[in-house]
Motif scaffolding. Sequence first.
Motif, PDB file in Angstrom:
ATOM      1  N   THR A 150       0.838  -1.201   0.000  1.00  0.00           N
ATOM      2  CA  THR A 150       0.000   0.000   0.000  1.00  0.00           C
ATOM      3  C   THR A 150       0.870   1.247   0.000  1.00  0.00           C
ATOM      4  O   THR A 150       0.626   2.188  -0.766  1.00  0.00           O
ATOM      5  CB  THR A 150      -0.935   0.006   1.230  1.00  0.00           C
ATOM      6  OG1 THR A 150      -1.796  -1.137   1.171  1.00  0.00           O
ATOM      7  CG2 THR A 150      -1.764   1.280   1.284  1.00  0.00           C
ATOM      8  N   MET A 151       1.891   1.251   0.858  1.00  0.00           N
ATOM      9  CA  MET A 151       2.792   2.408   0.925  1.00  0.00           C
ATOM     10  C   MET A 151       3.475   2.664  -0.408  1.00  0.00           C
ATOM     11  O   MET A 151       3.617   3.809  -0.823  1.00  0.00           O
ATOM     12  CB  MET A 151       3.865   2.187   2.003  1.00  0.00           C
ATOM     13  CG  MET A 151       3.496   2.761   3.326  1.00  0.00           C
ATOM     14  SD  MET A 151       4.900   2.730   4.444  1.00  0.00           S
ATOM     15  CE  MET A 151       4.715   1.129   5.135  1.00  0.00           C
ATOM     16  N   GLN A 152       3.911   1.607  -1.071  1.00  0.00           N
ATOM     17  CA  GLN A 152       4.593   1.770  -2.351  1.00  0.00           C
ATOM     18  C   GLN A 152       3.673   2.460  -3.359  1.00  0.00           C
ATOM     19  O   GLN A 152       4.102   3.353  -4.090  1.00  0.00           O
ATOM     20  CB  GLN A 152       5.066   0.420  -2.880  1.00  0.00           C
ATOM     21  CG  GLN A 152       5.883   0.529  -4.140  1.00  0.00           C
ATOM     22  CD  GLN A 152       6.539  -0.790  -4.527  1.00  0.00           C
ATOM     23  OE1 GLN A 152       6.243  -1.843  -3.971  1.00  0.00           O
ATOM     24  NE2 GLN A 152       7.440  -0.730  -5.485  1.00  0.00           N
ATOM     25  N   GLU A 153       2.413   2.058  -3.388  1.00  0.00           N
ATOM     26  CA  GLU A 153       1.448   2.700  -4.286  1.00  0.00           C
ATOM     27  C   GLU A 153       1.261   4.172  -3.933  1.00  0.00           C
ATOM     28  O   GLU A 153       1.261   5.036  -4.811  1.00  0.00           O
ATOM     29  CB  GLU A 153       0.096   1.986  -4.212  1.00  0.00           C
ATOM     30  CG  GLU A 153       0.089   0.583  -4.777  1.00  0.00           C
ATOM     31  CD  GLU A 153      -1.216  -0.144  -4.476  1.00  0.00           C
ATOM     32  OE1 GLU A 153      -2.222   0.520  -4.108  1.00  0.00           O
ATOM     33  OE2 GLU A 153      -1.231  -1.380  -4.602  1.00  0.00           O
ATOM     34  N   VAL A 154       1.084   4.447  -2.650  1.00  0.00           N
ATOM     35  CA  VAL A 154       0.869   5.825  -2.197  1.00  0.00           C
ATOM     36  C   VAL A 154       2.093   6.673  -2.507  1.00  0.00           C
ATOM     37  O   VAL A 154       1.974   7.788  -3.044  1.00  0.00           O
ATOM     38  CB  VAL A 154       0.559   5.858  -0.681  1.00  0.00           C
ATOM     39  CG1 VAL A 154       0.533   7.282  -0.161  1.00  0.00           C
ATOM     40  CG2 VAL A 154      -0.751   5.153  -0.390  1.00  0.00           C
ATOM     41  N   LEU A 156       9.350   7.481  -8.012  1.00  0.00           N
ATOM     42  CA  LEU A 156       9.789   6.520  -7.008  1.00  0.00           C
ATOM     43  C   LEU A 156      10.556   5.440  -7.760  1.00  0.00           C
ATOM     44  O   LEU A 156       9.961   4.596  -8.426  1.00  0.00           O
ATOM     45  CB  LEU A 156       8.590   5.935  -6.256  1.00  0.00           C
ATOM     46  CG  LEU A 156       8.915   4.934  -5.159  1.00  0.00           C
ATOM     47  CD1 LEU A 156       9.743   5.579  -4.055  1.00  0.00           C
ATOM     48  CD2 LEU A 156       7.627   4.348  -4.597  1.00  0.00           C
ATOM     49  N   VAL A 157      11.879   5.485  -7.679  1.00  0.00           N
ATOM     50  CA  VAL A 157      12.733   4.570  -8.433  1.00  0.00           C
ATOM     51  C   VAL A 157      12.798   3.210  -7.750  1.00  0.00           C
ATOM     52  O   VAL A 157      12.747   2.168  -8.396  1.00  0.00           O
ATOM     53  CB  VAL A 157      14.158   5.154  -8.592  1.00  0.00           C
ATOM     54  CG1 VAL A 157      15.087   4.183  -9.290  1.00  0.00           C
ATOM     55  CG2 VAL A 157      14.102   6.482  -9.332  1.00  0.00           C
ATOM     56  N   SER A 189       0.764   8.679   3.279  1.00  0.00           N
ATOM     57  CA  SER A 189       0.889   7.261   3.636  1.00  0.00           C
ATOM     58  C   SER A 189       0.209   6.977   4.976  1.00  0.00           C
ATOM     59  O   SER A 189      -0.484   5.964   5.121  1.00  0.00           O
ATOM     60  CB  SER A 189       2.352   6.831   3.664  1.00  0.00           C
ATOM     61  OG  SER A 189       3.083   7.571   4.614  1.00  0.00           O
ATOM     62  N   SER A 190       0.356   7.869   5.935  1.00  0.00           N
ATOM     63  CA  SER A 190      -0.273   7.674   7.235  1.00  0.00           C
ATOM     64  C   SER A 190      -1.795   7.661   7.107  1.00  0.00           C
ATOM     65  O   SER A 190      -2.470   6.779   7.646  1.00  0.00           O
ATOM     66  CB  SER A 190       0.172   8.791   8.190  1.00  0.00           C
ATOM     67  OG  SER A 190      -0.435   8.639   9.441  1.00  0.00           O
ATOM     68  N   ARG A 191      -2.324   8.613   6.377  1.00  0.00           N
ATOM     69  CA  ARG A 191      -3.772   8.730   6.190  1.00  0.00           C
ATOM     70  C   ARG A 191      -4.340   7.490   5.485  1.00  0.00           C
ATOM     71  O   ARG A 191      -5.335   6.898   5.933  1.00  0.00           O
ATOM     72  CB  ARG A 191      -4.051   9.998   5.379  1.00  0.00           C
ATOM     73  CG  ARG A 191      -5.454  10.451   5.314  1.00  0.00           C
ATOM     74  CD  ARG A 191      -5.603  11.850   4.703  1.00  0.00           C
ATOM     75  NE  ARG A 191      -4.799  12.095   3.505  1.00  0.00           N
ATOM     76  CZ  ARG A 191      -3.669  12.796   3.465  1.00  0.00           C
ATOM     77  NH1 ARG A 191      -3.166  13.321   4.571  1.00  0.00           N
ATOM     78  NH2 ARG A 191      -3.015  12.973   2.339  1.00  0.00           N
ATOM     79  N   ILE A 192      -3.702   7.065   4.406  1.00  0.00           N
ATOM     80  CA  ILE A 192      -4.240   5.952   3.618  1.00  0.00           C
ATOM     81  C   ILE A 192      -4.022   4.606   4.317  1.00  0.00           C
ATOM     82  O   ILE A 192      -4.877   3.722   4.257  1.00  0.00           O
ATOM     83  CB  ILE A 192      -3.664   5.981   2.187  1.00  0.00           C
ATOM     84  CG1 ILE A 192      -4.232   7.221   1.478  1.00  0.00           C
ATOM     85  CG2 ILE A 192      -3.999   4.715   1.417  1.00  0.00           C
ATOM     86  CD1 ILE A 192      -3.632   7.549   0.153  1.00  0.00           C
ATOM     87  N   LEU A 193      -2.888   4.452   5.011  1.00  0.00           N
ATOM     88  CA  LEU A 193      -2.671   3.201   5.760  1.00  0.00           C
ATOM     89  C   LEU A 193      -3.734   3.018   6.833  1.00  0.00           C
ATOM     90  O   LEU A 193      -4.242   1.915   7.040  1.00  0.00           O
ATOM     91  CB  LEU A 193      -1.286   3.184   6.399  1.00  0.00           C
ATOM     92  CG  LEU A 193      -0.154   2.711   5.524  1.00  0.00           C
ATOM     93  CD1 LEU A 193       1.186   2.876   6.243  1.00  0.00           C
ATOM     94  CD2 LEU A 193      -0.332   1.265   5.103  1.00  0.00           C
ATOM     95  N   ARG A 194      -4.085   4.080   7.537  1.00  0.00           N
ATOM     96  CA  ARG A 194      -5.119   3.983   8.580  1.00  0.00           C
ATOM     97  C   ARG A 194      -6.474   3.610   7.981  1.00  0.00           C
ATOM     98  O   ARG A 194      -7.258   2.908   8.609  1.00  0.00           O
ATOM     99  CB  ARG A 194      -5.249   5.306   9.327  1.00  0.00           C
ATOM    100  CG  ARG A 194      -4.084   5.633  10.206  1.00  0.00           C
ATOM    101  CD  ARG A 194      -4.190   7.094  10.657  1.00  0.00           C
ATOM    102  NE  ARG A 194      -2.920   7.603  11.071  1.00  0.00           N
ATOM    103  CZ  ARG A 194      -2.401   7.434  12.274  1.00  0.00           C
ATOM    104  NH1 ARG A 194      -3.060   6.755  13.181  1.00  0.00           N
ATOM    105  NH2 ARG A 194      -1.228   7.943  12.562  1.00  0.00           N
ATOM    106  N   LYS A 195      -6.727   4.110   6.775  1.00  0.00           N
ATOM    107  CA  LYS A 195      -8.012   3.841   6.115  1.00  0.00           C
ATOM    108  C   LYS A 195      -8.070   2.401   5.582  1.00  0.00           C
ATOM    109  O   LYS A 195      -9.050   1.689   5.798  1.00  0.00           O
ATOM    110  CB  LYS A 195      -8.204   4.836   4.975  1.00  0.00           C
ATOM    111  CG  LYS A 195      -9.560   4.809   4.346  1.00  0.00           C
ATOM    112  CD  LYS A 195      -9.675   5.938   3.329  1.00  0.00           C
ATOM    113  CE  LYS A 195     -11.056   5.955   2.708  1.00  0.00           C
ATOM    114  NZ  LYS A 195     -11.202   7.048   1.749  1.00  0.00           N
TER     115      LYS A 195
END
Length: 137
Positions: free
Chosen positions: A39-43, A55-56, A88-94
């Motif tokens: 998920t983080m990689q996508e965000v 993002l290389v 990342s923090s916002r989307i990970l929590r969701k």
Amino acid sequence: MINSQEIRTGRHCVFNMHVHLVFVAKYRRDVFSKDMLLTMQEVFGRVCIDFEAELVEFNGEHDHVHLLVNYPPKVAISSLVNSLKGASSRILRKKHPEIRNKLWGNALWSPSYFASSCGGAPIGIIKQYIQQQQTPH
């Protein structure tokens, strides 16, 4: 996607800039699972696009992540970092509500981060090149 060794051009500049970033979970708690890292990689990839960056490379462990970002000179690293951490923090929590059980308080990321410029010639070679310039008499 941009070839990470490709020289890029802006309106008034030519550049090839990379930064290695490391973000650590608050109190180095074991927070991240493989799904969370995906998920983080996508965000992170989407945030980089918003900054006209790329993002290389990305990877992480249970308590920290590493990013290699190709970015234009108009981008302030601190602004990029704030957006990367915030999104990342916002989307990970969701997407992964179970993460709340692993956090101390409400913070996901430590407020500090590591950033290192990288790529291109070593500093010693660049210094030598500059010193060897033909200074006018």
